[in-house]
Design an enzyme around this catalytic site. Structure first.
Site, PDB file in Angstrom:
ATOM      1  N   ARG A 141       0.856  -1.203   0.000  1.00  0.00           N
ATOM      2  CA  ARG A 141       0.000   0.000   0.000  1.00  0.00           C
ATOM      3  C   ARG A 141       0.882   1.239   0.000  1.00  0.00           C
ATOM      4  O   ARG A 141       1.791   1.363   0.826  1.00  0.00           O
ATOM      5  CB  ARG A 141      -0.892  -0.001   1.246  1.00  0.00           C
ATOM      6  CG  ARG A 141      -1.857   1.171   1.349  1.00  0.00           C
ATOM      7  CD  ARG A 141      -2.645   1.083   2.643  1.00  0.00           C
ATOM      8  NE  ARG A 141      -3.462  -0.123   2.697  1.00  0.00           N
ATOM      9  CZ  ARG A 141      -3.820  -0.747   3.835  1.00  0.00           C
ATOM     10  NH1 ARG A 141      -3.417  -0.276   5.002  1.00  0.00           N
ATOM     11  NH2 ARG A 141      -4.572  -1.821   3.790  1.00  0.00           N
ATOM     12  N   ARG A 156      -2.002   6.404   9.906  1.00  0.00           N
ATOM     13  CA  ARG A 156      -2.123   5.914   8.532  1.00  0.00           C
ATOM     14  C   ARG A 156      -2.277   7.084   7.553  1.00  0.00           C
ATOM     15  O   ARG A 156      -2.161   8.247   7.930  1.00  0.00           O
ATOM     16  CB  ARG A 156      -3.327   4.964   8.436  1.00  0.00           C
ATOM     17  CG  ARG A 156      -3.270   3.754   9.380  1.00  0.00           C
ATOM     18  CD  ARG A 156      -2.335   2.689   8.886  1.00  0.00           C
ATOM     19  NE  ARG A 156      -2.362   1.472   9.700  1.00  0.00           N
ATOM     20  CZ  ARG A 156      -3.163   0.425   9.497  1.00  0.00           C
ATOM     21  NH1 ARG A 156      -4.055   0.449   8.524  1.00  0.00           N
ATOM     22  NH2 ARG A 156      -3.076  -0.641  10.274  1.00  0.00           N
ATOM     23  N   LYS A 197      -3.486   1.050  15.122  1.00  0.00           N
ATOM     24  CA  LYS A 197      -3.511   2.011  14.019  1.00  0.00           C
ATOM     25  C   LYS A 197      -4.247   3.280  14.438  1.00  0.00           C
ATOM     26  O   LYS A 197      -5.109   3.263  15.324  1.00  0.00           O
ATOM     27  CB  LYS A 197      -4.176   1.386  12.802  1.00  0.00           C
ATOM     28  CG  LYS A 197      -5.610   0.934  13.018  1.00  0.00           C
ATOM     29  CD  LYS A 197      -6.117   0.155  11.821  1.00  0.00           C
ATOM     30  CE  LYS A 197      -7.500  -0.431  12.088  1.00  0.00           C
ATOM     31  NZ  LYS A 197      -7.983  -1.257  10.964  1.00  0.00           N
ATOM     32  N   LYS A 221      -6.059   6.906  12.651  1.00  0.00           N
ATOM     33  CA  LYS A 221      -6.546   7.432  11.379  1.00  0.00           C
ATOM     34  C   LYS A 221      -7.024   8.874  11.535  1.00  0.00           C
ATOM     35  O   LYS A 221      -7.733   9.197  12.489  1.00  0.00           O
ATOM     36  CB  LYS A 221      -7.679   6.558  10.840  1.00  0.00           C
ATOM     37  CG  LYS A 221      -7.236   5.129  10.526  1.00  0.00           C
ATOM     38  CD  LYS A 221      -8.368   4.286   9.973  1.00  0.00           C
ATOM     39  CE  LYS A 221      -7.870   2.893   9.596  1.00  0.00           C
ATOM     40  NZ  LYS A 221      -8.950   2.046   9.029  1.00  0.00           N
ATOM     41  N   CYS A 251     -14.915  -3.791   0.523  1.00  0.00           N
ATOM     42  CA  CYS A 251     -13.508  -4.053   0.809  1.00  0.00           C
ATOM     43  C   CYS A 251     -13.012  -5.187  -0.087  1.00  0.00           C
ATOM     44  O   CYS A 251     -13.786  -5.854  -0.770  1.00  0.00           O
ATOM     45  CB  CYS A 251     -13.318  -4.411   2.280  1.00  0.00           C
ATOM     46  SG  CYS A 251     -13.959  -6.033   2.735  1.00  0.00           S
ATOM     47  N   CYS A 268      -7.549 -11.308   1.506  1.00  0.00           N
ATOM     48  CA  CYS A 268      -7.508 -10.818   2.877  1.00  0.00           C
ATOM     49  C   CYS A 268      -7.577 -11.982   3.866  1.00  0.00           C
ATOM     50  O   CYS A 268      -8.493 -12.810   3.810  1.00  0.00           O
ATOM     51  CB  CYS A 268      -8.653  -9.848   3.143  1.00  0.00           C
ATOM     52  SG  CYS A 268      -8.652  -9.220   4.846  1.00  0.00           S
ATOM     53  N   CYS A 298     -15.688  -8.980   6.763  1.00  0.00           N
ATOM     54  CA  CYS A 298     -15.530  -9.188   8.203  1.00  0.00           C
ATOM     55  C   CYS A 298     -15.919  -7.908   8.915  1.00  0.00           C
ATOM     56  O   CYS A 298     -16.176  -6.891   8.265  1.00  0.00           O
ATOM     57  CB  CYS A 298     -14.083  -9.597   8.526  1.00  0.00           C
ATOM     58  SG  CYS A 298     -12.928  -8.204   8.609  1.00  0.00           S
ATOM     59  N   CYS A 312     -13.068  -2.031   7.214  1.00  0.00           N
ATOM     60  CA  CYS A 312     -12.271  -1.321   6.208  1.00  0.00           C
ATOM     61  C   CYS A 312     -13.141  -0.580   5.186  1.00  0.00           C
ATOM     62  O   CYS A 312     -12.729   0.448   4.668  1.00  0.00           O
ATOM     63  CB  CYS A 312     -11.353  -2.297   5.495  1.00  0.00           C
ATOM     64  SG  CYS A 312     -10.071  -2.996   6.557  1.00  0.00           S
TER      65      CYS A 312
END
Length: 567
Positions: A80, A149, A213, A215, A434, A440, A479, A483
């Site tokens: 990414r 991120r 993470k 954001k 996603c 994934c 899931c 995302c």
């Protein structure tokens, strides 16, 4: 001035131990890349490589057959690139397009965080791909991992005179919060290695980085196309005329949760006040440091900033933030959001440049049959008439186009049958999915590969009800990690197992209210049956201008979510 709470002495989780002993994210990545007896790297390094912008994955479609043949899984890597505000040049696009063909699966993925992803990269090509990305002066560090991120911002300058300045500030935030370790340049770009225990320091993130993470997104009213309330920090741009003066600050958003664990939940950010643009960066840094010092380092499921905020209490956090930063938050300024999705078609900015919003289904740039999106964008990049701006909804804006080049742009798009969106339903235009299966590792069910065909079946229902052009937000993930921001879909579908999804309803169309669980473990026929009934009620009983999410709440079909963005 009250006494601030003391940080908790956590028992470090296994991932915390990996970070502690990693020597600032080095681990044994170099040795793992050199090991040609396997397509994988060691377990500890799969955690560390995330900080460098990559995830180890397998082709899950092939896992069963390879196991029967006593072969290891077909390991590959996703990379990414971090692209603050989603803005890339034509030259960068050409390199990214070439890397997709040379080392990845031939496609580019535009993500919901305005980043580029490449899938299917073999370990032997990982370093070459990362080096190729770095030749463009973009990189992948901090695109993943327990760090800040990619910083999002509205990218279409045709929407507001504030967009360019807000996007520049997104870049400033990204640069300021980047990891300072030199490990990235040593491992991937062959820079000189520091000695053991060398001079790396992380003054903001700390030696073990953040607990999870983090954001940040910026939104420019009246457009909430970055889903600003879904972020740990959301900044809502406030202007005076054509001038940016500051931001309303929202804190504590996050989409992920875990099935069966009531301690986990999606949450929308709370607006806690206003800060001038001159003071905003310091306020952001101190918020990150509070999460660094107070976040849960024992249980990663409870380590996001939203849980830190709820444990401390929003009022206590605000007091801590003001004391630590020396900045007094002012009352939030008035603002209004009128749109959450992308704006398609031509828009002109105040300097006479044109911006063209394009639909990219679920962000996958590829050629399919006569619809050759990848080829069209390559040709446009070659003649350098535009830049390329990713959106927070997996879309793309062709930017900074001169008046005299508009015809040429239209001609190339027409040649490859890349049409504008007039023929798309309101449902499909707003759909987000996603990646999910087959790559994934967290996915329980399909999303990107499945939602287009499910949308076709829902569109048949909409056509019968004369709702084809009604804007409806539908989002699907494989899931509950969030995302694709499924908990902000007026229709949210979250995978439970192959072919079965939980159905959520009632999110606010402008991203200011979460949805509510309506039914569990539905297969396709059950999803279509439920939506057929609900959409028929909507067509029959809605008020003028009422969005589907608001209708199902008003009609009592679901209770409104308690997590609502507030001032």
């Amino acid at each position: 001035m009250s006494k601030l709470p003391e940080p908790i002495e956590w028992t470090p989780s296994p991932v915390e131990h990996i970070k502690i002993k990693s020597n600032f994210l080095r681990g044994t990545i170099v040795e793992g890349l050199a090991n040609d007896t396997t397509g994988a790297i060691c377990s500890d390094d799969t955690q560390l490589i995330k900080f460098h912008g990559s995830y180890q994955q397998t082709d899950r479609d092939l896992d069963g057959e390879r196991k029967k043949q006593k072969l290891e899984p077909l390991y590959s890597f996703m990379i990414r690139a971090r692209v603050p505000a989603g803005i890339a040049t034509a030259d960068q696009w050409l390199v990214f397009d070439r890397l997709a063909d040379q080392y990845a699966n031939g496609t580019l993925k535009l993500t919901t965080r305005q980043a580029f992803q490449w899938h299917g990269i073999l370990k032997r090509n990982l370093k070459k791909t990362l080096q190729g990305i770095n030749t463009t002066l973009l990189d992948t560090i901090a695109a993943c991992g327990d760090v800040n991120r990619n910083v999002m911002a509205t990218s279409n300058e045709g929407l507001s005179p504030l967009v360019a300045e807000v996007a520049t500030f997104a870049q400033t935030i990204s640069d300021h919060l980047l990891p300072k370790t030199t490990a990235y340049h040593e491992i991937w770009l062959d820079k000189k290695l520091l000695s053991e225990g060398g001079s790396d320091e992380e003054p903001i993130l700390g030696k073990t980085y953040l607990p999870r993470k983090f954001k940040i997104a910026l939104a420019t009213p009246p457009y909430n196309d970055t889903d600003v309330f879904a972020n740990d920090i959301g900044l809502i741009a406030i202007g005076e005329g054509d001038r940016l003066v500051g931001f309303n600050v929202a804190v504590g958003g996050g989409m992920g949760m875990t099935f069966g664990n009531a301690e986990t939940y999606p949450r929308l950010a709370d607006v806690i006040g206003y800060v001038s643009k001159e003071e905003a960066l310091q306020l952001i840094e101190e918020t990150v440091k509070i999460q660094r010092d107070y976040g849960n380092r024992e249980n990663r499921k409870l380590a996001r900033f939203k849980y830190t905020l709820d444990r401390l209490g929003t009022d206590v956090f605000k007091e801590m933030l003001e004391q630590r930063s020396g900045i007094r938050l002012q009352p939030a300024k008035p603002y209004e959001f009128t749109q959450n999705g992308d704006v398609f078609g031509w828009k002109q900015n105040s300097r006479g440049k044109w911006f063209l919003g394009l639909f990219v289904e679920h962000g996958r740039v590829k050629d399919v049959g006569n619809y050759k999106l990848k080829s069209a964008l390559r040709d446009l990049a070659r003649i350098k008439v535009c830049d390329f701006r990713l959106t927070g909804n997996q879309g793309l804006v062709l930017g900074h186009i001169d008046e005299g080049d508009k015809v040429q742009v239209e001609k190339i798009l027409s040649k490859y049958q890349v049409d504008h969106v007039d023929n798309l339903s309101g449902l499909r235009k707003h759909a987000i999915a996603c990646v999910a299966l087959n790559t994934c590792t967290l996915a329980f069910a399909e999303a990107e590969r499945y939602l287009p065909q499910l949308n076709t079946k829902i569109e048949a229902i909409l056509q019968e009800l004369d709702l084809t052009h009604e804007d409806i937000l539908i989002r699907m993930t494989g899931c509950p990690n969030g995302c694709g921001r499924p908990f902000l879909g007026e229709i949210g579908l979250v995978g439970r197992t192959l072919g079965k999804y939980n159905l959520y309803l009632g999110a606010g169309f402008l991203g200011e209210r979460l949805n509510t669980l309506y039914r569990e473990m539905l297969d396709e026929n059950e999803i279509l049956d439920e939506l057929s009934t609900l959409l028929a009620l909507y067509a029959e009983e809605r008020n003028a201008g009422e969005h589907f999410g608001d209708f199902v709440v008003r009609a009592g079909i679901v209770e409104p979510s308690q997590s609502v963005a507030t001032i």
